[in-house]
Scaffold this motif. Structure first.
Motif, PDB file in Angstrom:
ATOM      1  N   LEU A   1       0.817  -1.211   0.000  1.00  0.00           N
ATOM      2  CA  LEU A   1       0.000   0.000   0.000  1.00  0.00           C
ATOM      3  C   LEU A   1       0.851   1.261   0.000  1.00  0.00           C
ATOM      4  O   LEU A   1       0.447   2.283  -0.562  1.00  0.00           O
ATOM      5  CB  LEU A   1      -0.928  -0.009   1.218  1.00  0.00           C
ATOM      6  CG  LEU A   1      -2.066  -1.036   1.196  1.00  0.00           C
ATOM      7  CD1 LEU A   1      -2.738  -1.119   2.560  1.00  0.00           C
ATOM      8  CD2 LEU A   1      -3.091  -0.690   0.127  1.00  0.00           C
ATOM      9  N   CYS A   2       2.006   1.224   0.630  1.00  0.00           N
ATOM     10  CA  CYS A   2       2.870   2.408   0.697  1.00  0.00           C
ATOM     11  C   CYS A   2       3.919   2.426  -0.409  1.00  0.00           C
ATOM     12  O   CYS A   2       4.383   3.509  -0.805  1.00  0.00           O
ATOM     13  CB  CYS A   2       3.567   2.463   2.057  1.00  0.00           C
ATOM     14  SG  CYS A   2       2.434   2.733   3.447  1.00  0.00           S
ATOM     15  N   GLY A   3       4.300   1.273  -0.920  1.00  0.00           N
ATOM     16  CA  GLY A   3       5.347   1.226  -1.937  1.00  0.00           C
ATOM     17  C   GLY A   3       4.927   1.815  -3.272  1.00  0.00           C
ATOM     18  O   GLY A   3       5.699   2.531  -3.911  1.00  0.00           O
ATOM     19  N   VAL A   4       3.705   1.524  -3.694  1.00  0.00           N
ATOM     20  CA  VAL A   4       3.247   2.029  -4.994  1.00  0.00           C
ATOM     21  C   VAL A   4       3.107   3.555  -4.995  1.00  0.00           C
ATOM     22  O   VAL A   4       3.593   4.218  -5.924  1.00  0.00           O
ATOM     23  CB  VAL A   4       1.930   1.339  -5.396  1.00  0.00           C
ATOM     24  CG1 VAL A   4       1.354   1.977  -6.654  1.00  0.00           C
ATOM     25  CG2 VAL A   4       2.161  -0.147  -5.623  1.00  0.00           C
ATOM     26  N   PRO A   5       2.464   4.180  -3.997  1.00  0.00           N
ATOM     27  CA  PRO A   5       2.456   5.651  -3.975  1.00  0.00           C
ATOM     28  C   PRO A   5       3.858   6.250  -3.888  1.00  0.00           C
ATOM     29  O   PRO A   5       4.095   7.337  -4.427  1.00  0.00           O
ATOM     30  CB  PRO A   5       1.642   5.971  -2.710  1.00  0.00           C
ATOM     31  CG  PRO A   5       0.791   4.790  -2.483  1.00  0.00           C
ATOM     32  CD  PRO A   5       1.622   3.621  -2.933  1.00  0.00           C
ATOM     33  N   ALA A   6       4.780   5.542  -3.232  1.00  0.00           N
ATOM     34  CA  ALA A   6       6.156   6.039  -3.177  1.00  0.00           C
ATOM     35  C   ALA A   6       6.775   6.088  -4.564  1.00  0.00           C
ATOM     36  O   ALA A   6       7.490   7.043  -4.910  1.00  0.00           O
ATOM     37  CB  ALA A   6       6.997   5.153  -2.248  1.00  0.00           C
ATOM     38  N   ILE A   7       6.519   5.076  -5.384  1.00  0.00           N
ATOM     39  CA  ILE A   7       7.031   5.069  -6.756  1.00  0.00           C
ATOM     40  C   ILE A   7       6.452   6.235  -7.546  1.00  0.00           C
ATOM     41  O   ILE A   7       7.167   6.933  -8.274  1.00  0.00           O
ATOM     42  CB  ILE A   7       6.699   3.728  -7.439  1.00  0.00           C
ATOM     43  CG1 ILE A   7       7.497   2.585  -6.789  1.00  0.00           C
ATOM     44  CG2 ILE A   7       6.976   3.787  -8.931  1.00  0.00           C
ATOM     45  CD1 ILE A   7       7.140   1.218  -7.307  1.00  0.00           C
ATOM     46  N   ALA A   8       5.140   6.442  -7.411  1.00  0.00           N
ATOM     47  CA  ALA A   8       4.500   7.536  -8.138  1.00  0.00           C
ATOM     48  C   ALA A   8       5.030   8.897  -7.687  1.00  0.00           C
ATOM     49  O   ALA A   8       5.269   9.790  -8.503  1.00  0.00           O
ATOM     50  CB  ALA A   8       2.985   7.464  -7.943  1.00  0.00           C
ATOM     51  N   ALA A   9       5.209   9.058  -6.374  1.00  0.00           N
ATOM     52  CA  ALA A   9       5.736  10.323  -5.857  1.00  0.00           C
ATOM     53  C   ALA A   9       7.168  10.548  -6.338  1.00  0.00           C
ATOM     54  O   ALA A   9       7.547  11.673  -6.706  1.00  0.00           O
ATOM     55  CB  ALA A   9       5.690  10.326  -4.328  1.00  0.00           C
ATOM     56  N   ALA A  10       7.974   9.488  -6.367  1.00  0.00           N
ATOM     57  CA  ALA A  10       9.352   9.607  -6.853  1.00  0.00           C
ATOM     58  C   ALA A  10       9.375   9.999  -8.326  1.00  0.00           C
ATOM     59  O   ALA A  10      10.223  10.798  -8.752  1.00  0.00           O
ATOM     60  CB  ALA A  10      10.089   8.284  -6.638  1.00  0.00           C
ATOM     61  N   HIS A  11       8.446   9.464  -9.110  1.00  0.00           N
ATOM     62  CA  HIS A  11       8.377   9.822 -10.531  1.00  0.00           C
ATOM     63  C   HIS A  11       8.111  11.308 -10.704  1.00  0.00           C
ATOM     64  O   HIS A  11       8.755  11.986 -11.522  1.00  0.00           O
ATOM     65  CB  HIS A  11       7.279   9.010 -11.207  1.00  0.00           C
ATOM     66  CG  HIS A  11       7.055   9.374 -12.641  1.00  0.00           C
ATOM     67  ND1 HIS A  11       6.169  10.353 -13.034  1.00  0.00           N
ATOM     68  CD2 HIS A  11       7.623   8.900 -13.782  1.00  0.00           C
ATOM     69  CE1 HIS A  11       6.193  10.465 -14.352  1.00  0.00           C
ATOM     70  NE2 HIS A  11       7.061   9.591 -14.825  1.00  0.00           N
ATOM     71  N   THR A  12       7.168  11.842  -9.937  1.00  0.00           N
ATOM     72  CA  THR A  12       6.850  13.267 -10.037  1.00  0.00           C
ATOM     73  C   THR A  12       8.035  14.132  -9.624  1.00  0.00           C
ATOM     74  O   THR A  12       8.349  15.134 -10.269  1.00  0.00           O
ATOM     75  CB  THR A  12       5.629  13.593  -9.158  1.00  0.00           C
ATOM     76  OG1 THR A  12       4.510  12.803  -9.586  1.00  0.00           O
ATOM     77  CG2 THR A  12       5.259  15.060  -9.262  1.00  0.00           C
ATOM     78  N   ILE A  13       8.705  13.747  -8.552  1.00  0.00           N
ATOM     79  CA  ILE A  13       9.851  14.531  -8.069  1.00  0.00           C
ATOM     80  C   ILE A  13      11.002  14.495  -9.056  1.00  0.00           C
ATOM     81  O   ILE A  13      11.644  15.511  -9.329  1.00  0.00           O
ATOM     82  CB  ILE A  13      10.285  14.007  -6.684  1.00  0.00           C
ATOM     83  CG1 ILE A  13       9.194  14.295  -5.643  1.00  0.00           C
ATOM     84  CG2 ILE A  13      11.605  14.637  -6.261  1.00  0.00           C
ATOM     85  CD1 ILE A  13       9.459  13.682  -4.292  1.00  0.00           C
ATOM     86  N   LEU A  14      11.279  13.326  -9.634  1.00  0.00           N
ATOM     87  CA  LEU A  14      12.374  13.203 -10.589  1.00  0.00           C
ATOM     88  C   LEU A  14      12.137  14.039 -11.836  1.00  0.00           C
ATOM     89  O   LEU A  14      13.081  14.441 -12.511  1.00  0.00           O
ATOM     90  CB  LEU A  14      12.567  11.739 -10.984  1.00  0.00           C
ATOM     91  CG  LEU A  14      13.189  10.825  -9.926  1.00  0.00           C
ATOM     92  CD1 LEU A  14      13.156   9.380 -10.377  1.00  0.00           C
ATOM     93  CD2 LEU A  14      14.618  11.256  -9.624  1.00  0.00           C
ATOM     94  N   ARG A  15      10.871  14.298 -12.154  1.00  0.00           N
ATOM     95  CA  ARG A  15      10.547  15.125 -13.324  1.00  0.00           C
ATOM     96  C   ARG A  15      10.506  16.605 -12.988  1.00  0.00           C
ATOM     97  O   ARG A  15      10.095  17.420 -13.805  1.00  0.00           O
ATOM     98  CB  ARG A  15       9.211  14.693 -13.923  1.00  0.00           C
ATOM     99  CG  ARG A  15       9.337  13.632 -15.023  1.00  0.00           C
ATOM    100  CD  ARG A  15       9.967  12.376 -14.510  1.00  0.00           C
ATOM    101  NE  ARG A  15      10.193  11.364 -15.552  1.00  0.00           N
ATOM    102  CZ  ARG A  15      10.746  10.187 -15.327  1.00  0.00           C
ATOM    103  NH1 ARG A  15      11.143   9.869 -14.106  1.00  0.00           N
ATOM    104  NH2 ARG A  15      10.934   9.330 -16.315  1.00  0.00           N
ATOM    105  N   GLY A  16      10.948  16.964 -11.783  1.00  0.00           N
ATOM    106  CA  GLY A  16      11.064  18.367 -11.431  1.00  0.00           C
ATOM    107  C   GLY A  16       9.761  19.044 -11.059  1.00  0.00           C
ATOM    108  O   GLY A  16       9.693  20.276 -11.086  1.00  0.00           O
ATOM    109  N   ARG A  17       8.744  18.274 -10.693  1.00  0.00           N
ATOM    110  CA  ARG A  17       7.463  18.866 -10.326  1.00  0.00           C
ATOM    111  C   ARG A  17       7.106  18.576  -8.873  1.00  0.00           C
ATOM    112  O   ARG A  17       5.944  18.632  -8.489  1.00  0.00           O
ATOM    113  CB  ARG A  17       6.352  18.352 -11.245  1.00  0.00           C
ATOM    114  CG  ARG A  17       6.451  18.875 -12.674  1.00  0.00           C
ATOM    115  CD  ARG A  17       5.229  18.471 -13.471  1.00  0.00           C
ATOM    116  NE  ARG A  17       5.099  17.019 -13.534  1.00  0.00           N
ATOM    117  CZ  ARG A  17       5.682  16.257 -14.459  1.00  0.00           C
ATOM    118  NH1 ARG A  17       6.448  16.804 -15.376  1.00  0.00           N
ATOM    119  NH2 ARG A  17       5.519  14.953 -14.461  1.00  0.00           N
ATOM    120  N   GLY A  18       8.091  18.217  -8.089  1.00  0.00           N
ATOM    121  CA  GLY A  18       7.832  17.893  -6.698  1.00  0.00           C
ATOM    122  C   GLY A  18       7.692  19.119  -5.822  1.00  0.00           C
ATOM    123  O   GLY A  18       8.121  20.218  -6.165  1.00  0.00           O
TER     124      GLY A  18
END
Length: 411
Positions: A163-180
């Protein structure tokens, strides 16, 4: 229905769906009949489906979803029902089949109302809420040296890690694209911390492999993102190197060596040794099969602990071929059409867990993600004159300001 309600309602419905698919009782598997928990979960899911239908009815009719995932699901369920007839356990199989179809219909209605990648955001938020909520109730046991296990709802460590791992992946994707944002960065740090506290080896491998798929499409990283990644590494490394967390994760007290996969192989061998001339070998014994009998041990039954072994037991070789074909085609399609999104990393995380955890063939959060990604990746192309453009095609998104985005394609 007002735009404000349309923006908030998906979050409410997805939260109800996630709550209705997580475990309410630890170590209890449905074997037939109906009690208060079974009825309550059924009512919760039925209400979610009706709300999703109402939401889908309020949006323009030109928003279509893919039909292929539904056909594959019905084919898998049909094969398992044939197996349940062969072994004489039809009522329980019908209940679980109906539940699985109801979950799929709810996901379909929700994605009809929120096409494109924006439709996945409320699901990720709901997963994070349930996962973090369960983790908070298990903090007393964790502080006493136990693995992080939920109390309300009573979730196992691996379920919390999912439950926590999948949102972490999505959040990391957004941050890596400079929109965090700072809030998203803190959320990512918290989610990763919870995953580490569960000591889930499968989730840790899934996060590592998911990170590879997140970083592979990147051509350059902004300075702020690079500094943030360095800070995250510097914060996590001491916890892994100077505390027993990593050792407890790799070699948990009382666990067998990793190479033997402990008692899992006992159940797997039982399923693989099913005689070729039996119905169970080819069409399985129905969806209720979650455990098998084992011999030569001090315990009599063993949980399968693998979606693929469960598939062999529930729908036989034929059903497993259908599921494997589905998974391979979906992975290839995702890598081809949505490589710049978080979907490949999320799908890899889900499929990796499916080899050592159940969930892909039952009404669970794993199935929710798998089916939702299937509908998004196989989304029908827009018809001329419908008003939909390439921005809502798989791999891209056009978001509403009222809906926070955890999954976005790069600009």
């Amino acid at each position: 229905m007002s735009p404000r309600v349309q923006a908030v309602l998906p979050y409410v419905i997805w939260l109800l769906v996630v709550i209705s698919t997580v475990a309410w009782r630890m170590g209890v598997y449905y074997e037939g009949g109906a009690d208060s928990v079974v009825l309550a979960k059924g009512v919760c899911l039925a209400v979610s489906c009706l709300m999703a239908l109402a939401l889908a009815s309020s949006v323009p009719s030109n928003r279509r979803i893919a039909g292929r995932p539904f056909l594959l699901l019905v084919l898998f369920i049909s094969i398992s029902l044939i197996g349940s007839v062969a072994v004489g356990d039809v009522p329980s199989s019908l209940v679980l089949a109906a539940r699985l179809i109801l979950v799929a219909a709810t996901v379909g209605f929700l994605l009809m109302a929120s096409p494109g990648l924006s439709g996945l955001t409320p699901l990720l938020v709901a997963m994070a809420i349930v996962g973090l909520g369960s983790a908070m109730t298990g903090l007393p046991g964790f502080l006493n040296g136990q693995r992080l296990t939920g109390v309300l709802p009573p979730l196992r460590p691996n379920a919390i890690a999912m439950l926590c791992g999948v949102p972490a992946i999505a959040a990391a994707h957004t941050i890596l694209r400079g929109r965090g944002t700072l809030a998203l960065a803190l959320s990512l740090f918290t989610l990763i911390g919870v995953v580490l506290a569960t000591e889930s080896r499968t989730a840790l491998m899934g996060l590592g492999l998911g990170a590879v798929f997140l970083l592979a499409p990147l051509r350059r990283v902004s300075r702020s993102v690079a500094v943030g990644l360095l800070a995250l590494v510097l914060a996590i490394l001491p916890a892994l190197l100077y505390t027993p967390a990593l050792m407890n994760m790799v070699m948990r007290p009382g666990s067998a060596p990793l190479l033997t996969l402990n008692s899992r192989t006992l159940a797997w061998e039982t399923v693989l040794k099913t005689p070729v001339q039996t119905w169970e070998r080819w069409v399985g014994g129905g969806l209720p099969i979650k455990t098998v009998s084992v011999e030569g041990q001090y315990w009599e039954t063993q949980v399968l602990d693998s979606s693929w072994m469960s598939s062999l037991a529930q729908a036989g070789v034929l059903g497993t071929v259908v599921l494997a074909t589905w998974a391979v085609l979906l992975l290839l399609r995702t890598l081809r059409t949505a490589s710049n999104t978080a979907l490949p990393a999320i799908l890899i995380f889900v499929l990796l867990r499916s080899f050592l955890e159940n969930g892909l063939t039952e009404a669970s959060t794993t199935f929710l993600l798998f089916f939702a990604i299937s509908l998004m990746v196989w989304e029908p192309q827009a018809r001329p004159g419908t008003g939909r453009d390439a921005a809502s095609a798989p791999g891209l998104t056009r978001s509403s300001p009222a809906v926070p985005q955890l999954v976005k394609a790069p600009r």
